[in-house]
Design a protein around this motif. Sequence first.
Motif, PDB file in Angstrom:
ATOM      1  N   TRP A 189       0.842  -1.203   0.000  1.00 53.09           N
ATOM      2  CA  TRP A 189       0.000   0.000   0.000  1.00 53.09           C
ATOM      3  C   TRP A 189       0.875   1.250   0.000  1.00 53.09           C
ATOM      4  CZ3 TRP A 189      -5.117   1.508  -0.220  1.00 53.09           C
ATOM      5  CH2 TRP A 189      -5.374   2.836   0.146  1.00 53.09           C
ATOM      6  N   ARG A 190       1.883   1.279   0.868  1.00 47.75           N
ATOM      7  CA  ARG A 190       2.735   2.463   0.979  1.00 47.75           C
ATOM      8  C   ARG A 190       3.464   2.739  -0.336  1.00 47.75           C
ATOM      9  NH1 ARG A 190       6.886   4.078   5.859  1.00 47.75           N
ATOM     10  NH2 ARG A 190       7.840   5.884   4.821  1.00 47.75           N
ATOM     11  N   THR A 191       3.994   1.699  -0.961  1.00 45.96           N
ATOM     12  CA  THR A 191       4.684   1.886  -2.240  1.00 45.96           C
ATOM     13  C   THR A 191       3.749   2.499  -3.281  1.00 45.96           C
ATOM     14  OG1 THR A 191       6.184   0.036  -1.838  1.00 45.96           O
ATOM     15  CG2 THR A 191       5.838   0.678  -4.131  1.00 45.96           C
ATOM     16  N   LEU A 192       2.543   1.953  -3.397  1.00 43.63           N
ATOM     17  CA  LEU A 192       1.571   2.451  -4.370  1.00 43.63           C
ATOM     18  C   LEU A 192       1.123   3.867  -4.023  1.00 43.63           C
ATOM     19  CD1 LEU A 192      -0.511  -0.832  -4.650  1.00 43.63           C
ATOM     20  CD2 LEU A 192       0.816   0.187  -6.505  1.00 43.63           C
ATOM     21  N   ILE A 213      -5.080  -7.001  -1.230  1.00 34.67           N
ATOM     22  CA  ILE A 213      -4.181  -6.102  -1.955  1.00 34.67           C
ATOM     23  C   ILE A 213      -3.256  -6.927  -2.841  1.00 34.67           C
ATOM     24  CG2 ILE A 213      -2.375  -6.011  -0.163  1.00 34.67           C
ATOM     25  CD1 ILE A 213      -2.253  -2.897  -0.909  1.00 34.67           C
ATOM     26  N   ARG A 214      -2.884  -6.350  -3.951  1.00 35.05           N
ATOM     27  CA  ARG A 214      -2.040  -7.041  -4.933  1.00 35.05           C
ATOM     28  C   ARG A 214      -0.704  -7.464  -4.331  1.00 35.05           C
ATOM     29  NH1 ARG A 214      -1.948  -1.875  -8.755  1.00 35.05           N
ATOM     30  NH2 ARG A 214      -3.959  -1.696  -7.690  1.00 35.05           N
ATOM     31  N   GLN A 215      -0.059  -8.378  -5.001  1.00 35.04           N
ATOM     32  CA  GLN A 215       1.264  -8.822  -4.600  1.00 35.04           C
ATOM     33  C   GLN A 215       2.327  -7.855  -5.147  1.00 35.04           C
ATOM     34  OE1 GLN A 215       1.813 -11.575  -2.504  1.00 35.04           O
ATOM     35  NE2 GLN A 215      -0.402 -11.216  -2.327  1.00 35.04           N
ATOM     36  N   PRO A 216       3.499  -7.835  -4.531  1.00 33.46           N
ATOM     37  CA  PRO A 216       4.535  -6.892  -4.982  1.00 33.46           C
ATOM     38  C   PRO A 216       4.872  -6.983  -6.463  1.00 33.46           C
ATOM     39  CG  PRO A 216       5.136  -7.815  -2.854  1.00 33.46           C
ATOM     40  CD  PRO A 216       3.909  -8.556  -3.303  1.00 33.46           C
ATOM     41  N   HIS A 217       4.769  -8.168  -7.063  1.00 35.02           N
ATOM     42  CA  HIS A 217       5.088  -8.306  -8.486  1.00 35.02           C
ATOM     43  C   HIS A 217       3.939  -7.833  -9.383  1.00 35.02           C
ATOM     44  CE1 HIS A 217       2.895 -12.076  -7.680  1.00 35.02           C
ATOM     45  NE2 HIS A 217       2.546 -12.039  -8.960  1.00 35.02           N
ATOM     46  N   VAL A 275      -7.858  -3.465  -3.023  1.00 37.08           N
ATOM     47  CA  VAL A 275      -8.196  -2.382  -2.099  1.00 37.08           C
ATOM     48  C   VAL A 275      -7.536  -1.071  -2.517  1.00 37.08           C
ATOM     49  CG1 VAL A 275      -6.309  -2.892  -0.466  1.00 37.08           C
ATOM     50  CG2 VAL A 275      -8.434  -1.821   0.358  1.00 37.08           C
ATOM     51  N   PHE A 276      -6.365  -1.128  -3.149  1.00 36.09           N
ATOM     52  CA  PHE A 276      -5.746   0.131  -3.566  1.00 36.09           C
ATOM     53  C   PHE A 276      -6.537   0.777  -4.696  1.00 36.09           C
ATOM     54  CE2 PHE A 276      -2.875   2.858  -5.963  1.00 36.09           C
ATOM     55  CZ  PHE A 276      -2.439   3.696  -4.944  1.00 36.09           C
ATOM     56  N   HIS A 277      -6.843   0.013  -5.727  1.00 37.38           N
ATOM     57  CA  HIS A 277      -7.640   0.565  -6.820  1.00 37.38           C
ATOM     58  C   HIS A 277      -8.977   1.090  -6.314  1.00 37.38           C
ATOM     59  CE1 HIS A 277      -9.700   0.939 -10.711  1.00 37.38           C
ATOM     60  NE2 HIS A 277     -10.719   0.331 -10.107  1.00 37.38           N
ATOM     61  N   ASP A 278      -9.661   0.278  -5.525  1.00 30.74           N
ATOM     62  CA  ASP A 278     -11.018   0.628  -5.125  1.00 30.74           C
ATOM     63  C   ASP A 278     -11.059   1.795  -4.142  1.00 30.74           C
ATOM     64  OD1 ASP A 278     -12.350  -1.171  -6.738  1.00 30.74           O
ATOM     65  OD2 ASP A 278     -12.321  -2.778  -5.256  1.00 30.74           O
ATOM     66  N   ILE A 288      -7.312   5.236 -13.977  1.00 29.16           N
ATOM     67  CA  ILE A 288      -6.111   6.032 -14.263  1.00 29.16           C
ATOM     68  C   ILE A 288      -5.444   6.460 -12.963  1.00 29.16           C
ATOM     69  CG2 ILE A 288      -5.167   7.999 -15.513  1.00 29.16           C
ATOM     70  CD1 ILE A 288      -7.720   8.105 -17.166  1.00 29.16           C
ATOM     71  N   LEU A 289      -6.249   6.936 -12.008  1.00 31.98           N
ATOM     72  CA  LEU A 289      -5.707   7.465 -10.763  1.00 31.98           C
ATOM     73  C   LEU A 289      -4.915   6.427  -9.978  1.00 31.98           C
ATOM     74  CD1 LEU A 289      -8.854   9.493  -9.692  1.00 31.98           C
ATOM     75  CD2 LEU A 289      -6.629  10.487 -10.262  1.00 31.98           C
ATOM     76  N   SER A 290      -5.230   5.151 -10.155  1.00 30.92           N
ATOM     77  CA  SER A 290      -4.520   4.095  -9.434  1.00 30.92           C
ATOM     78  C   SER A 290      -3.375   3.494 -10.243  1.00 30.92           C
ATOM     79  CB  SER A 290      -5.494   2.990  -9.008  1.00 30.92           C
ATOM     80  OG  SER A 290      -6.162   2.441 -10.128  1.00 30.92           O
ATOM     81  N   SER A 291      -3.064   4.070 -11.406  1.00 33.14           N
ATOM     82  CA  SER A 291      -2.009   3.549 -12.284  1.00 33.14           C
ATOM     83  C   SER A 291      -0.970   4.627 -12.572  1.00 33.14           C
ATOM     84  CB  SER A 291      -2.619   3.072 -13.605  1.00 33.14           C
ATOM     85  OG  SER A 291      -1.618   2.843 -14.579  1.00 33.14           O
ATOM     86  N   ALA A 292       0.269   4.357 -12.193  1.00 32.22           N
ATOM     87  CA  ALA A 292       1.330   5.341 -12.428  1.00 32.22           C
ATOM     88  C   ALA A 292       1.563   5.571 -13.917  1.00 32.22           C
ATOM     89  CB  ALA A 292       2.622   4.867 -11.761  1.00 32.22           C
ATOM     90  N   THR A 293       1.599   4.495 -14.701  1.00 29.79           N
ATOM     91  CA  THR A 293       1.905   4.641 -16.114  1.00 29.79           C
ATOM     92  C   THR A 293       0.762   5.313 -16.872  1.00 29.79           C
ATOM     93  OG1 THR A 293       1.174   2.346 -16.392  1.00 29.79           O
ATOM     94  CG2 THR A 293       3.542   2.745 -16.240  1.00 29.79           C
ATOM     95  N   GLU A 294      -0.496   4.946 -16.546  1.00 33.10           N
ATOM     96  CA  GLU A 294      -1.607   5.553 -17.287  1.00 33.10           C
ATOM     97  C   GLU A 294      -1.886   6.978 -16.818  1.00 33.10           C
ATOM     98  OE1 GLU A 294      -5.483   4.145 -19.766  1.00 33.10           O
ATOM     99  OE2 GLU A 294      -4.636   2.820 -18.250  1.00 33.10           O
TER     100      GLU A 294
END
Length: 292
Positions: A38-41, A116-120, A130-133, A195-201
Amino acid sequence: MDCGDGHGLAQPGYRPARADWTVDQQWCRYTPQDHATWRTLFERQTGLLPARASQAWLEGLNDLPIAYDRIPDFAQLNEVLHARSGWQVVAVPGLVPDEVFFEHLANRRFPAGNFIRQPHELDYLQEPDVFHDVYGHVPILMNPVMADYMQAYGEGGLKAQRLGYLPQLARVYWYTVEFGLVQESAGLRIYGAGILSSATESRFSLEDDSPHRIAFDTERVLRTRYRIDDFQESYFVLRDLDQLLELARIDFTPLYARIAGQPELEPGDLQPLDTVLQRGSGHYHHTRAPRV
């Protein structure tokens, strides 16, 4: 903190016993690695978004108990969210059936994955976590316009399902709530959670010359397919967030009748009547490997 009777967090794809597909969040079962993810994202996105996100989203994030160092506790989140807009977040194990999703929205409940997603998987995962939502969707639910629009969408989704036009209405959700852009005084800004939850997009949607940026038109969007596994080829732009109120008040039934029999549009198509704000080069998708 009470974690209930479960033996851990529900895994994606798990079907809960409750008819509404809700589960307990079980906040205390998140691991240090979960909070670190979560913190990384959070830190990555929060460094990108102040000059890219819509003002409504930024204000909502600031006003909610969403911190950089831990996954939010839905109970604490709901105390603030419900007092402001009448919405609440309910935990689910992942994607839920359409009718369940619409029923929640129609009653001002936003279903959020409790895993929450895995680090990879930092840059892509198939099911919303949970991060996206929470980070992507919930802050803008503090705004009364989006709060009313999302409830109306839930009611409209139940109707579209009965009429057989759910795939068409889903495109409205995709090109607004998930991948929408809005014109603000400082320029184009992001309000779509995908988009808001994606660094690249976050960068691609605003700064790359590849995608089209087209003024939002409801009938046009109803006919337009979208990509689920890559950047969008077209982004639809609201003139302001209040345009969503107009959408919330529309009776879609006549629109469904008008588009019946009309050809579907591919994600990168342009039409003669489009108001094209920025014509894309298409270079990103032209250089991608052909799809099978």
